[in-house]
Design a protein around this motif. Structure first.
Motif, PDB file in Angstrom:
ATOM      1  N   PHE A   1       1.134  -1.272   0.123  1.00  0.00           N
ATOM      2  CA  PHE A   1       0.300  -0.400   0.089  1.00  0.00           C
ATOM      3  C   PHE A   1       0.732   1.381  -0.131  1.00  0.00           C
ATOM      4  O   PHE A   1       0.605   1.852  -0.518  1.00  0.00           O
ATOM      5  CB  PHE A   1      -1.454   0.066   1.083  1.00  0.00           C
ATOM      6  CG  PHE A   1      -1.951   1.168   1.272  1.00  0.00           C
ATOM      7  CD1 PHE A   1      -1.131   2.210   2.126  1.00  0.00           C
ATOM      8  CD2 PHE A   1      -2.842   1.565   0.713  1.00  0.00           C
ATOM      9  CE1 PHE A   1      -2.191   3.249   2.212  1.00  0.00           C
ATOM     10  CE2 PHE A   1      -3.796   2.644   0.582  1.00  0.00           C
ATOM     11  CZ  PHE A   1      -3.058   3.683   1.421  1.00  0.00           C
ATOM     12  N   ALA A   2       2.140   0.689   0.679  1.00  0.00           N
ATOM     13  CA  ALA A   2       2.771   2.255   1.335  1.00  0.00           C
ATOM     14  C   ALA A   2       3.308   2.527  -0.078  1.00  0.00           C
ATOM     15  O   ALA A   2       4.243   3.547  -0.463  1.00  0.00           O
ATOM     16  CB  ALA A   2       3.659   2.194   2.113  1.00  0.00           C
ATOM     17  N   TRP A   3       3.823   1.790  -0.702  1.00  0.00           N
ATOM     18  CA  TRP A   3       5.170   1.578  -0.766  1.00  0.00           C
ATOM     19  C   TRP A   3       4.918   3.071  -2.061  1.00  0.00           C
ATOM     20  O   TRP A   3       6.412   3.924  -2.668  1.00  0.00           O
ATOM     21  CB  TRP A   3       5.846   0.179  -2.058  1.00  0.00           C
ATOM     22  CG  TRP A   3       7.371   0.165  -2.557  1.00  0.00           C
ATOM     23  CD1 TRP A   3       7.208   1.152  -4.072  1.00  0.00           C
ATOM     24  CD2 TRP A   3       8.517   0.187  -2.548  1.00  0.00           C
ATOM     25  NE1 TRP A   3       8.520   0.653  -4.246  1.00  0.00           N
ATOM     26  CE2 TRP A   3       9.458   0.561  -3.740  1.00  0.00           C
ATOM     27  CE3 TRP A   3       8.713  -0.245  -1.302  1.00  0.00           C
ATOM     28  CZ2 TRP A   3      10.478   0.409  -2.890  1.00  0.00           C
ATOM     29  CZ3 TRP A   3      10.377  -0.022  -0.830  1.00  0.00           C
ATOM     30  CH2 TRP A   3      11.129  -0.131  -1.869  1.00  0.00           C
ATOM     31  N   PRO A   4       4.067   2.988  -2.919  1.00  0.00           N
ATOM     32  CA  PRO A   4       4.452   4.128  -4.611  1.00  0.00           C
ATOM     33  C   PRO A   4       4.092   5.527  -3.645  1.00  0.00           C
ATOM     34  O   PRO A   4       4.549   6.598  -4.155  1.00  0.00           O
ATOM     35  CB  PRO A   4       2.735   3.815  -5.418  1.00  0.00           C
ATOM     36  CG  PRO A   4       3.005   2.766  -4.475  1.00  0.00           C
ATOM     37  CD  PRO A   4       3.240   2.331  -3.163  1.00  0.00           C
ATOM     38  N   SER A   5       4.150   5.715  -2.146  1.00  0.00           N
ATOM     39  CA  SER A   5       4.428   7.032  -1.934  1.00  0.00           C
ATOM     40  C   SER A   5       6.111   7.296  -1.890  1.00  0.00           C
ATOM     41  O   SER A   5       6.597   6.929  -0.856  1.00  0.00           O
ATOM     42  CB  SER A   5       4.098   6.920  -0.854  1.00  0.00           C
ATOM     43  OG  SER A   5       2.059   7.138  -1.184  1.00  0.00           O
ATOM     44  N   TYR A   6       6.760   8.392  -2.739  1.00  0.00           N
ATOM     45  CA  TYR A   6       8.075   8.147  -2.385  1.00  0.00           C
ATOM     46  C   TYR A   6       8.643   9.892  -2.018  1.00  0.00           C
ATOM     47  O   TYR A   6       7.335  10.620  -2.193  1.00  0.00           O
ATOM     48  CB  TYR A   6       8.745   8.552  -3.864  1.00  0.00           C
ATOM     49  CG  TYR A   6       8.389   7.355  -4.411  1.00  0.00           C
ATOM     50  CD1 TYR A   6       9.899   6.218  -3.847  1.00  0.00           C
ATOM     51  CD2 TYR A   6       8.132   7.083  -5.117  1.00  0.00           C
ATOM     52  CE1 TYR A   6       9.854   5.353  -4.731  1.00  0.00           C
ATOM     53  CE2 TYR A   6       7.689   5.823  -6.695  1.00  0.00           C
ATOM     54  CZ  TYR A   6       8.413   4.173  -5.723  1.00  0.00           C
ATOM     55  OH  TYR A   6       8.232   3.649  -6.756  1.00  0.00           O
ATOM     56  N   ALA A   7       9.165   9.581  -0.997  1.00  0.00           N
ATOM     57  CA  ALA A   7      10.330  10.551  -0.591  1.00  0.00           C
ATOM     58  C   ALA A   7      10.946  11.678  -1.832  1.00  0.00           C
ATOM     59  O   ALA A   7      11.098  11.493  -2.683  1.00  0.00           O
ATOM     60  CB  ALA A   7      10.615  10.924   0.996  1.00  0.00           C
ATOM     61  N   LYS A   8      11.116  12.789  -1.504  1.00  0.00           N
ATOM     62  CA  LYS A   8      11.315  13.746  -2.502  1.00  0.00           C
ATOM     63  C   LYS A   8      13.037  13.228  -2.711  1.00  0.00           C
ATOM     64  O   LYS A   8      13.943  12.259  -1.373  1.00  0.00           O
ATOM     65  CB  LYS A   8      11.685  15.278  -2.492  1.00  0.00           C
ATOM     66  CG  LYS A   8      12.183  15.403  -1.490  1.00  0.00           C
ATOM     67  CD  LYS A   8      12.315  16.760  -1.074  1.00  0.00           C
ATOM     68  CE  LYS A   8      12.452  17.257   0.546  1.00  0.00           C
ATOM     69  NZ  LYS A   8      12.523  18.495   1.356  1.00  0.00           N
ATOM     70  N   TYR A   9      13.612  13.324  -4.012  1.00  0.00           N
ATOM     71  CA  TYR A   9      15.084  12.749  -3.632  1.00  0.00           C
ATOM     72  C   TYR A   9      15.752  13.652  -2.645  1.00  0.00           C
ATOM     73  O   TYR A   9      16.024  14.648  -2.298  1.00  0.00           O
ATOM     74  CB  TYR A   9      15.270  13.302  -4.803  1.00  0.00           C
ATOM     75  CG  TYR A   9      14.982  12.137  -6.269  1.00  0.00           C
ATOM     76  CD1 TYR A   9      15.306  11.461  -6.696  1.00  0.00           C
ATOM     77  CD2 TYR A   9      14.515  13.675  -7.258  1.00  0.00           C
ATOM     78  CE1 TYR A   9      15.033  10.415  -7.171  1.00  0.00           C
ATOM     79  CE2 TYR A   9      14.075  12.851  -8.141  1.00  0.00           C
ATOM     80  CZ  TYR A   9      14.491  11.889  -8.531  1.00  0.00           C
ATOM     81  OH  TYR A   9      14.094  10.584  -9.381  1.00  0.00           O
ATOM     82  N   THR A  10      17.197  12.513  -2.298  1.00  0.00           N
ATOM     83  CA  THR A  10      17.405  13.290  -0.609  1.00  0.00           C
ATOM     84  C   THR A  10      19.413  12.602  -0.978  1.00  0.00           C
ATOM     85  O   THR A  10      19.330  12.298  -2.056  1.00  0.00           O
ATOM     86  CB  THR A  10      17.023  12.464   0.266  1.00  0.00           C
ATOM     87  OG1 THR A  10      18.348  13.195   1.303  1.00  0.00           O
ATOM     88  CG2 THR A  10      17.078  10.975   0.248  1.00  0.00           C
ATOM     89  N   GLU A  11      19.973  13.146  -0.355  1.00  0.00           N
ATOM     90  CA  GLU A  11      21.314  13.335  -0.560  1.00  0.00           C
ATOM     91  C   GLU A  11      21.521  11.650   0.318  1.00  0.00           C
ATOM     92  O   GLU A  11      21.827  11.673   1.676  1.00  0.00           O
ATOM     93  CB  GLU A  11      22.437  13.881  -0.593  1.00  0.00           C
ATOM     94  CG  GLU A  11      22.149  14.256  -1.662  1.00  0.00           C
ATOM     95  CD  GLU A  11      22.218  14.054  -3.209  1.00  0.00           C
ATOM     96  OE1 GLU A  11      23.714  13.952  -2.862  1.00  0.00           O
ATOM     97  OE2 GLU A  11      21.717  14.560  -3.826  1.00  0.00           O
ATOM     98  N   LEU A  12      21.812  10.484   0.359  1.00  0.00           N
ATOM     99  CA  LEU A  12      22.090   8.944   1.183  1.00  0.00           C
ATOM    100  C   LEU A  12      23.294   9.116   1.020  1.00  0.00           C
ATOM    101  O   LEU A  12      24.317   8.657   1.948  1.00  0.00           O
ATOM    102  CB  LEU A  12      21.198   7.897   0.524  1.00  0.00           C
ATOM    103  CG  LEU A  12      19.648   7.693   0.762  1.00  0.00           C
ATOM    104  CD1 LEU A  12      19.159   6.838  -0.247  1.00  0.00           C
ATOM    105  CD2 LEU A  12      19.166   8.576   1.810  1.00  0.00           C
ATOM    106  N   PHE A  13      23.639   9.218  -0.547  1.00  0.00           N
ATOM    107  CA  PHE A  13      25.810   8.828  -0.458  1.00  0.00           C
ATOM    108  C   PHE A  13      26.060  10.205  -0.812  1.00  0.00           C
ATOM    109  O   PHE A  13      25.601  10.439  -1.895  1.00  0.00           O
ATOM    110  CB  PHE A  13      25.293   7.882  -1.633  1.00  0.00           C
ATOM    111  CG  PHE A  13      25.245   6.139  -1.348  1.00  0.00           C
ATOM    112  CD1 PHE A  13      25.360   5.170  -0.303  1.00  0.00           C
ATOM    113  CD2 PHE A  13      23.694   5.685  -1.706  1.00  0.00           C
ATOM    114  CE1 PHE A  13      24.720   4.274   0.067  1.00  0.00           C
ATOM    115  CE2 PHE A  13      22.953   4.567  -1.408  1.00  0.00           C
ATOM    116  CZ  PHE A  13      23.504   3.449  -0.605  1.00  0.00           C
TER     117      PHE A  13
END
Length: 507
Positions: free
Chosen positions: A18-30
């Motif tokens: 249910f939740a997977w399609p809701s993405y957060a905005k791009y972020t700098e993980l690496f």
């Protein structure tokens, strides 16, 4: 035991979907570093600690403009935290393979090279002495190659007898050849009666290495060497002198269990097995799955009534410590799904010694094949199954995520998505990494103190992902307790990407 129970697994799976399609905005993980190179990279990059310097080095293999085979050693600059080329090694035309040994007592590794009759080793520069290639051992094997057309990574160096020293392991035609190291720097040769696998067809004879497993099978705290034959494990026990017994012991299995995949077997007429009525079991792994310190068996069970009508599931036989190790005729637990399973792997998510099962599933029906031919890709689901308190793997996966496998008919190459289970944030619990198409990487962080095993939403970082991301290496490069990634680009990717690699250091 794992804290995940079947009701919580079902709930998490539904919540995930249910939740997977809701993405957060791009972020700098690496922190991303693009490293331009003077060679075209032809092999996956290996991370290994081969220099007595800060961080872990990168071993990059490729060819220069003159098609000369080259091995680059890149090291991490302690001030800029950027990778720079430390040395370029030109590969002798006689050499066809390389390997990186296990860490020694100082934690350092060595680079080894293999040619027809010789194993050599790279010795780094030290003080006023330049680096050099040192002869290690005269050897014999299946590989009767005088001049090599290829230069590949091959696993022929490992510490197989637990003494902290690298040994040489090479299959020959009528024996498995070992050169076992001692504390004085000498190696002691030994031959074990393990013939190479042979296939004969019209006008051709082919020889293949046997699949080797290494586990303590007699509970004496010494690693033994195992091969699988139909209905038996053949165990070469390690002796007090750290060599292996020439006469093996046999541990009976069900007669339906084999050591070869069904496609590697031939019928009495020398032809491939008939797939219209096929049942076949193959040992895929010998390892402790349930955390009791006893080796277990992971077995692939294939049922087929035709080329496009196959059912594959994985069965698990738990080792039982009686007077000696034994296995039941029937599996104690299994992992099944309504589509064809493949790509069996194991991961200990919580560090409790209990292995979760990681598999892929896909539909190989005619309509799916036609769709794949038209689109150049086929959807597959990545499934993660946890072991419950009853010692059985759950019927429903802990995680189910759709990814895409690509292929090119014109190039004759296939691509696989990034699928990794590694610790990105240094909390000693493994997170999930996936490629998001060819333009982003996606991370779902574990939540060990939460009610759910993983965060509700994934985080994404923009970057150019390779079409074949299965060979991306994940290692703690800067030794900060977090897994980093090393990326190279291959045959399916744009040509301008072939002369670079990308390092992603976890923030």
């Amino acid at each position: 035991m794992s804290k995940f129970t079947l009701p919580s697994i079902v709930f998490v799976t539904l919540l995930w979907t249910f939740a997977w399609p809701s993405y957060a905005k791009y972020t700098e993980l690496f922190k991303q570093q693009v490293i331009p190179l003077d060679i075209t990279v032809t092999q996956p990059v290996l991370a290994a600690d081969v220099l007595n310097d800060e961080g872990v080095e990168l071993i990059v293999v490729g060819v220069d403009e003159l098609q000369q085979r080259t091995l680059l050693i890149l090291k991490l600059d302690p001030e800029t935290h950027q990778y720079l080329t430390h040395e370029s090694v030109t590969i002798d035309p006689k050499v066809f393979a390389y390997d990186v040994g296990d860490p020694d007592h100082t934690g350092l590794q060595s680079i080894y090279f293999l040619s027809k009759h010789l194993v050599t080793r790279y010795i780094p520069a030290h003080m006023s002495h330049p680096s050099r290639i040192l002869e290690e051992e005269q050897v014999s094997s299946l590989y009767l190659v005088n001049i090599a057309d290829v230069f590949i990574h091959q696993n022929f160096i490992q510490d197989i007898n637990d003494d902290g020293l690298n040994d040489i392991v090479l299959q020959s035609f009528e024996s498995l050849n070992l050169w076992l190291s001692d504390c004085c720097g000498l190696r002691h040769p030994q031959k074990l009666p393990i013939d190479s696998r042979i296939e004969m067809e019209e006008g051709r004879v082919s020889f293949y290495e046997n699949k080797l497993f290494f586990e303590d099978m007699n509970f004496d705290a010494k690693t033994d060497l195992i091969i699988v034959e139909q209905g038996n494990l053949k165990v070469f026990q390690q002796q007090p002198d750290m060599q292996f017994s020439v006469k093996p012991i046999l541990i009976p299995l069900a007669q339906t269990i084999h050591g070869l995949n069904w496609w590697d077997m031939k019928g009495p007429n020398g032809r491939d097995l008939n797939q219209s009525n096929l049942e076949h079991r193959t040992v895929k792994e010998v390892t402790d799955l349930n955390g009791d310190g006893i080796p277990d068996l992971a077995v692939q069970f294939t049922q087929s009534s035709g080329v496009l009508d196959k059912n594959i599931e994985f069965e698990f036989y738990f080792g039982q410590k009686q007077q000696k190790l034994q296995y039941s005729e029937e599996a104690e637990t299994s992992v099944e799904w309504d589509e064809t399973l493949s790509g069996l792997a194991f991961v200990d998510l919580e560090g409790d010694g209990i292995q979760e099962v990681f598999v892929s599933s896909f539909d190989i029906g005619i309509s799916q094949i036609i769709g794949a031919l038209l689109s150049g890709g086929i959807d597959q689901d990545v499934l993660l199954f946890a072991m419950g308190e009853n010692g059985e793997y759950s019927e429903k996966p802990l995680v189910s995520q759709e990814v895409e496998m690509t292929f090119s008919l014109s190039q004759g190459a296939t691509g696989e998505p990034l699928i990794k289970v590694v610790d990105i944030n240094g909390d000693n619990v493994k997170d999930l990494l996936f490629s998001d198409g060819d333009s982003a990487i996606r991370v779902l962080f574990a939540t060990p103190d939460g009610k759910k095993p993983y965060a509700r939403r994934s985080l994404r970082q923009k970057m150019i992902m390779p079409q074949n991301a299965s060979s991306i290496d994940s290692v703690d490069l800067n030794k900060d307790g977090k897994s980093d990634l090393v990326i190279h680009y291959g045959q399916l990717d744009a040509e301008e990407l072939h002369k670079q690699i990308v390092v992603l250091l976890a923030k």
